[in-house]
Design an enzyme around this catalytic site. Sequence first.
Site, PDB file in Angstrom:
ATOM      1  N   ALA A 387       0.798  -1.232   0.000  1.00 47.68           N
ATOM      2  CA  ALA A 387       0.000   0.000   0.000  1.00 47.68           C
ATOM      3  C   ALA A 387       0.826   1.274   0.000  1.00 47.68           C
ATOM      4  CB  ALA A 387      -0.936   0.001   1.203  1.00 47.68           C
ATOM      5  N   CYS A 511       5.003  -1.389 -12.471  1.00 51.20           N
ATOM      6  CA  CYS A 511       5.496  -0.227 -13.217  1.00 51.20           C
ATOM      7  C   CYS A 511       6.678  -0.634 -14.085  1.00 51.20           C
ATOM      8  CB  CYS A 511       5.882   0.906 -12.264  1.00 51.20           C
ATOM      9  SG  CYS A 511       7.096   0.433 -11.020  1.00 51.20           S
TER      10      CYS A 511
END
Length: 699
Positions: A387, A511
Amino acid sequence: MGVGRRMHKQGPPGPLDESLVTRKRKDAPAAPVQERGKKRRTAEGKSANPNRFDLKKSKVPAIANGNVTGKAVNGKKVSKKTVLSPVLDADDSLGDEDIEDEADGIDDPDIIEDEVGDVSVGRLDALGSDTDLDGFEDDEFVDSDSDAAVKKGMWSEDEDEEDMEEKLTAANIEGLSRKLDMQKAIEDAEAQAELEEAAMQTNIAGDRPHILDDEDKDGDARPSLVTPDLQLLRTRITDTVRVLDDFSKLAEEGRSRAEYTAQLVKDICAYYGYSPFLAEKLFNLFPPREAFAFFEANETARPVVIRTNTLRTHRRELAQTLINRGVQLEPVGKWSKVGLQIFESQVPLGATPEYLAGHYILQAASSFLPVMALAPQENERVLDMAAAPGGKTTHIAALMKNTGCIFANDSNKSRAKGLIGNIHRMGVKNTIVCNYSASEFPKVMGGFDRVLLDAPCSGTGVIAKDASVKTNKTEQDFMRLPHLQKQLILAAIDSVDHASKTGGYIVYSTCSVTVEENEQVVQYALNKRPNVKLVDSGLTFGKEGFVRYMGKVFHPSMKFTRRYYPHAYNVDGFFVAKFKKIGPTPVNAVGAKGAEGAKAGVEEGVEQVYDKTPAVEEDKQDDDFGGWDDEEDEKYIERAKRAQLRRKGKDPRAVGKGRTRGDRGNAVLKGEETAKVNGDETRVLKPNGKTKSKGKSGM
């Protein structure tokens, strides 16, 4: 300002004769031939030449070496230097001797008859095209004060008169023309050479460019420069890309495509600063031209984007407030309703009152995509396995409108501090922060409606942010990171409740743009968990994932995954895949840490369904808190009770003796039980109010 000296000598030019203009057209009628003046007679009284003008009766003044004398004629002074305008063909020329002979033939230059008009240049031109000029003498010249002034007006006033005379002299007009032709030829040659040189650099000519270096006779390649010219290096890169686009027409003979590809990768490493391993890995993802655009896009930072916190404000209000503070912005795109792209700001975006109040958070546009694909609903249980720093977690909370429950987990305790700070600042109230290794789920907790796994990756999609990725990633990194990602995605799948009425979804994102961290990990999850399938992510843009890549074949449903590139969408490189869990995890399935079952402590042959109940270890299944040791805890409980009685001013040893009815009622309400205090048995009551026993004091 008075009239200049020049105008006193020569006078204004006469009107333009239309015959001089129209006769140059081929379809125009020939100019009428004017009647010639009287012929000059010789000493015998006969005409020397029938085609000659009589200079005695013409207005032409005396000629001496090509110049007109400055004597007055009929009260008018003639210019000392008047340009002579002979009318000759290209093959005819007049020398100085002819001019002198003509001057000697004039009996009295001062006596000029008025009845014979000036010789018109246009008339002589007309005669020169159809008449034999051999019969004309050098006396057919006109004065510049007459029609010749029209010709002279073609030249610049700043030009020297002697230069003008030189240009119009018949003796050197042929040489002057030849000289101008030579100068023009030289200029054309220089222009052509410059064009060819530019064509060699920019390949405008369309010929086959010479890119690959020839080998020496010994077979050794030419040594490369220590400090290459970046401009020439970039030119060679563009040339190589152009050759690879049309290899059959532009490639050199005897050269293979692999040689051009190797040269291009080498030039990219030198120009952009990539390691050869990473440059080749990224180059293989795209066609040559698109690969060049990808490397070029990584040199430019992506736009600054903020996400509006809909728990506190609306995007329109936030945009107006920031505009009033001198921020230039616009919506990030039609695909997002909460993103704002910042172009220029007069204030620091991380210190505005709106930022401190939690109205927005600085977040890359690509980070919106996993949460949009997850699409959490209100009153659900959601797990964010990685998170920190909280951008995705707070986005989930905003979509859920602070309902339900979010478990925000991060294995790094220091990063979890920033996560807690953003949660408080953004006004999120439905989130629990925990610090576990994501691979420990679902041992810690299971039965979630939705799970978001933004896995740790190599960062090849955010090279514009972190240029160190160009050189510090090795082959070991692309073996270690996919292994970790495979463990995490299996744990995420096992943590989801397949029987959820509204959920049962898992979103996996990175990513990175490499296949090893994306398609291969997704394919591994499909192979090890047959109870999941890929579904449409719901994202309106993005390129489909690879179904085939360098000989590897993936599941056809891989087309539901989405890839994002900086050169295509002006966002960070990203990958998003969405799973749907359609059944319970098989017992013999490979777990997150090996073939030990999907859950630790599971008996063989028992199918486990995670229905929102926490899993515990075998020796602690009887109690949610891990069980009690009664013998060890009893003394602590009794000690606490005695301390409580002393605080009330009572003697613990006197409990049960002489108590009033009210004391007994209080004991019933408090649910007192029997206890031994220092060996004395005291009478206490059970929670139902019945007497258990009477104690006798040993005092």
